[in-house]
Design a protein around this motif. Structure first.
Motif, PDB file in Angstrom:
ATOM      1  N   ASN A   1      38.093  55.010  28.673  1.00 32.42           N
ATOM      2  CA  ASN A   1      38.397  56.437  28.541  1.00 32.42           C
ATOM      3  C   ASN A   1      39.194  56.737  27.276  1.00 32.42           C
ATOM      4  O   ASN A   1      40.156  57.499  27.282  1.00 32.42           O
ATOM      5  N   LYS A   2      38.823  56.069  26.190  1.00 27.08           N
ATOM      6  CA  LYS A   2      39.392  56.280  24.864  1.00 27.08           C
ATOM      7  C   LYS A   2      40.862  55.908  24.739  1.00 27.08           C
ATOM      8  O   LYS A   2      41.570  56.425  23.872  1.00 27.08           O
ATOM      9  N   GLU A   3      41.327  55.021  25.635  1.00 25.90           N
ATOM     10  CA  GLU A   3      42.702  54.534  25.495  1.00 25.90           C
ATOM     11  C   GLU A   3      42.832  53.130  26.071  1.00 25.90           C
ATOM     12  O   GLU A   3      42.039  52.718  26.909  1.00 25.90           O
ATOM     13  N   PHE A   4      43.831  52.424  25.578  1.00 27.96           N
ATOM     14  CA  PHE A   4      44.112  51.080  26.051  1.00 27.96           C
ATOM     15  C   PHE A   4      45.016  51.137  27.266  1.00 27.96           C
ATOM     16  O   PHE A   4      45.856  52.030  27.377  1.00 27.96           O
ATOM     17  N   HIS A   5      44.830  50.188  28.165  1.00 22.90           N
ATOM     18  CA  HIS A   5      45.762  50.031  29.277  1.00 22.90           C
ATOM     19  C   HIS A   5      45.904  48.553  29.602  1.00 22.90           C
ATOM     20  O   HIS A   5      45.101  47.726  29.175  1.00 22.90           O
ATOM     21  N   ASP A   6      46.942  48.237  30.351  1.00 21.91           N
ATOM     22  CA  ASP A   6      47.223  46.853  30.710  1.00 21.91           C
ATOM     23  C   ASP A   6      46.315  46.380  31.831  1.00 21.91           C
ATOM     24  O   ASP A   6      45.840  47.176  32.643  1.00 21.91           O
ATOM     25  N   LYS A   7      46.092  45.076  31.848  1.00 23.51           N
ATOM     26  CA  LYS A   7      45.425  44.427  32.976  1.00 23.51           C
ATOM     27  C   LYS A   7      46.489  43.598  33.686  1.00 23.51           C
ATOM     28  O   LYS A   7      47.311  42.958  33.044  1.00 23.51           O
ATOM     29  N   ILE A   8      46.460  43.646  34.991  1.00 25.72           N
ATOM     30  CA  ILE A   8      47.413  42.907  35.804  1.00 25.72           C
ATOM     31  C   ILE A   8      46.728  41.618  36.250  1.00 25.72           C
ATOM     32  O   ILE A   8      45.614  41.642  36.779  1.00 25.72           O
TER      33      ILE A   8
ATOM     34  N   LEU B   1      42.465  36.835  39.565  1.00 27.00           N
ATOM     35  CA  LEU B   1      41.706  38.000  39.149  1.00 27.00           C
ATOM     36  C   LEU B   1      42.514  38.760  38.121  1.00 27.00           C
ATOM     37  O   LEU B   1      43.723  38.540  37.985  1.00 27.00           O
ATOM     38  N   THR B   2      41.850  39.647  37.411  1.00 32.53           N
ATOM     39  CA  THR B   2      42.554  40.644  36.607  1.00 32.53           C
ATOM     40  C   THR B   2      42.097  41.997  37.095  1.00 32.53           C
ATOM     41  O   THR B   2      40.937  42.181  37.482  1.00 32.53           O
ATOM     42  N   VAL B   3      43.023  42.944  37.099  1.00 31.03           N
ATOM     43  CA  VAL B   3      42.709  44.292  37.558  1.00 31.03           C
ATOM     44  C   VAL B   3      43.349  45.287  36.596  1.00 31.03           C
ATOM     45  O   VAL B   3      44.486  45.098  36.163  1.00 31.03           O
ATOM     46  N   SER B   4      42.607  46.325  36.245  1.00 32.21           N
ATOM     47  CA  SER B   4      43.128  47.353  35.359  1.00 32.21           C
ATOM     48  C   SER B   4      44.265  48.098  36.050  1.00 32.21           C
ATOM     49  O   SER B   4      44.150  48.489  37.207  1.00 32.21           O
ATOM     50  N   GLU B   5      45.344  48.286  35.320  1.00 29.13           N
ATOM     51  CA  GLU B   5      46.526  48.920  35.907  1.00 29.13           C
ATOM     52  C   GLU B   5      46.242  50.295  36.534  1.00 29.13           C
ATOM     53  O   GLU B   5      46.761  50.589  37.605  1.00 29.13           O
TER      54      GLU B   5
ATOM     55  N   VAL C   1      31.603  54.082  38.845  1.00 29.52           N
ATOM     56  CA  VAL C   1      31.444  52.789  39.511  1.00 29.52           C
ATOM     57  C   VAL C   1      31.899  51.649  38.603  1.00 29.52           C
ATOM     58  O   VAL C   1      32.544  50.708  39.050  1.00 29.52           O
ATOM     59  N   ILE C   2      31.571  51.736  37.322  1.00 30.89           N
ATOM     60  CA  ILE C   2      31.883  50.619  36.418  1.00 30.89           C
ATOM     61  C   ILE C   2      33.166  50.825  35.616  1.00 30.89           C
ATOM     62  O   ILE C   2      33.528  49.971  34.799  1.00 30.89           O
ATOM     63  N   GLU C   3      33.871  51.918  35.853  1.00 25.81           N
ATOM     64  CA  GLU C   3      35.040  52.247  35.030  1.00 25.81           C
ATOM     65  C   GLU C   3      36.006  51.079  34.859  1.00 25.81           C
ATOM     66  O   GLU C   3      36.487  50.820  33.762  1.00 25.81           O
ATOM     67  N   TYR C   4      36.327  50.378  35.935  1.00 28.23           N
ATOM     68  CA  TYR C   4      37.293  49.277  35.850  1.00 28.23           C
ATOM     69  C   TYR C   4      36.634  47.917  36.088  1.00 28.23           C
ATOM     70  O   TYR C   4      37.313  46.940  36.381  1.00 28.23           O
ATOM     71  N   SER C   5      35.335  47.863  35.950  1.00 27.06           N
ATOM     72  CA  SER C   5      34.605  46.612  36.174  1.00 27.06           C
ATOM     73  C   SER C   5      34.488  45.820  34.888  1.00 27.06           C
ATOM     74  O   SER C   5      35.047  46.178  33.858  1.00 27.06           O
ATOM     75  N   MET C   6      33.693  44.763  34.966  1.00 38.54           N
ATOM     76  CA  MET C   6      33.496  43.891  33.812  1.00 38.54           C
ATOM     77  C   MET C   6      33.003  44.682  32.603  1.00 38.54           C
ATOM     78  O   MET C   6      32.143  45.551  32.730  1.00 38.54           O
ATOM     79  N   SER C   7      33.527  44.354  31.451  1.00 37.77           N
ATOM     80  CA  SER C   7      33.171  45.055  30.213  1.00 37.77           C
ATOM     81  C   SER C   7      31.676  44.989  29.922  1.00 37.77           C
ATOM     82  O   SER C   7      31.115  45.927  29.358  1.00 37.77           O
TER      83      SER C   7
ATOM     84  N   ASN D   1      43.747  51.165  38.171  1.00 39.76           N
ATOM     85  CA  ASN D   1      42.940  50.978  39.374  1.00 39.76           C
ATOM     86  C   ASN D   1      43.864  50.733  40.575  1.00 39.76           C
ATOM     87  O   ASN D   1      43.967  49.625  41.099  1.00 39.76           O
ATOM     88  N   VAL D   2      44.521  51.785  41.005  1.00 43.52           N
ATOM     89  CA  VAL D   2      45.525  51.706  42.071  1.00 43.52           C
ATOM     90  C   VAL D   2      44.911  51.211  43.380  1.00 43.52           C
ATOM     91  O   VAL D   2      45.500  50.385  44.080  1.00 43.52           O
ATOM     92  N   GLY D   3      43.716  51.664  43.705  1.00 45.25           N
ATOM     93  CA  GLY D   3      43.046  51.222  44.931  1.00 45.25           C
ATOM     94  C   GLY D   3      42.785  49.732  44.912  1.00 45.25           C
ATOM     95  O   GLY D   3      42.988  49.030  45.914  1.00 45.25           O
ATOM     96  N   GLY D   4      42.339  49.216  43.772  1.00 49.39           N
ATOM     97  CA  GLY D   4      42.099  47.785  43.634  1.00 49.39           C
ATOM     98  C   GLY D   4      43.388  46.987  43.779  1.00 49.39           C
ATOM     99  O   GLY D   4      43.430  45.983  44.489  1.00 49.39           O
ATOM    100  N   LEU D   5      44.452  47.439  43.122  1.00 51.04           N
ATOM    101  CA  LEU D   5      45.743  46.752  43.218  1.00 51.04           C
ATOM    102  C   LEU D   5      46.215  46.661  44.671  1.00 51.04           C
ATOM    103  O   LEU D   5      46.678  45.607  45.120  1.00 51.04           O
ATOM    104  N   LYS D   6      46.064  47.751  45.407  1.00 40.48           N
ATOM    105  CA  LYS D   6      46.485  47.774  46.821  1.00 40.48           C
ATOM    106  C   LYS D   6      45.631  46.829  47.665  1.00 40.48           C
ATOM    107  O   LYS D   6      46.148  46.087  48.496  1.00 40.48           O
ATOM    108  N   ALA D   7      44.315  46.861  47.459  1.00 39.56           N
ATOM    109  CA  ALA D   7      43.408  46.017  48.239  1.00 39.56           C
ATOM    110  C   ALA D   7      43.689  44.541  47.984  1.00 39.56           C
ATOM    111  O   ALA D   7      43.719  43.736  48.917  1.00 39.56           O
ATOM    112  N   TYR D   8      43.918  44.181  46.726  1.00 39.72           N
ATOM    113  CA  TYR D   8      44.173  42.776  46.400  1.00 39.72           C
ATOM    114  C   TYR D   8      45.496  42.299  46.977  1.00 39.72           C
ATOM    115  O   TYR D   8      45.586  41.193  47.512  1.00 39.72           O
TER     116      TYR D   8
END
Length: 182
Positions: free
Chosen positions: A153-160, A122-126, A24-30, A128-135
């Motif tokens: 998940n032990k790695e960096f990723h971009d925020k859109i 907004l910012t969305v974690s790259e 639930v919180i994987e791509y939510s606020m830190s 998070n494909v479902g979030g990108l589509k919904a937005y």
């Protein structure tokens, strides 16, 4: 399908379960990853309810009045007429059903038509494909990329970085044959 209503103090109980679920919180606020106990969540929640620079709304199912998440606009700026959209759909049973898009559309209408905002971002974690589509479906457009800005998940990723302007939102409504609520 859903109704947005200001959060109430007693709603905190739902957050105990949601914020302990890594999916639930994987791509939510830190900050959610730092809330370990019910007391931590209580303190965060109380501060959230008192935050005058945010609109915090519970997402309720119309049929059952069940609270399934929360959404709103934070960092409200009267000077810049702007804010930052957020959503947490805590009940996973309702993921992938278009609720995120509907909530996003309703919050945009509230921000633009009721609060007179000019820009909502907004910012969305790259990943998070479902979030990108919904937005994108709700009218947000990509403005840029914050490189390696999120560690999950032990790695960096971009925020859109995405935003929608009031004029774009009004044009989308007109193109759909709808009128500006308010």
């Amino acid at each position: 399908m859903i109704t947005l209503v200001p959060l109430l103090p007693e709603n905190v109980v739902c957050f105990y379960r949601w914020l302990r679920d890594k999916q639930v919180i994987e791509y939510s606020m830190s900050v959610f990853a730092t809330l370990r106990t019910e007391e931590d969540i209580d303190h965060w929640y109380a501060a959230t309810l008192q935050d005058k620079k945010s609109i915090n709304l519970g997402i309720y199912l119309q049929e059952t009045n069940e609270l399934i998440g929360y959404a709103g606009i934070s960092s409200l700026s009267q000077v810049n007429q702007s804010g930052e959209y957020f959503i947490l759909l805590g009940e996973k049973a309702y993921w992938g059903r278009g609720i995120g898009t509907e909530v996003t559309r309703q919050v945009l209408a509230l921000g633009f038509a009721v609060h007179g905002l000019n820009r909502i971002m907004l910012t969305v974690s790259e990943p998070n494909v479902g979030g990108l589509k919904a937005y994108a479906k709700a009218g947000f457009v990509v403005e840029g990329r914050l490189r390696k800005a999120c560690f999950r998940n032990k790695e960096f990723h971009d925020k859109i970085l995405m935003s929608v302007l009031q004029s774009e939102w009004q044009s989308q409504l007109a193109a759909a044959g709808l009128t500006v609520p308010g």
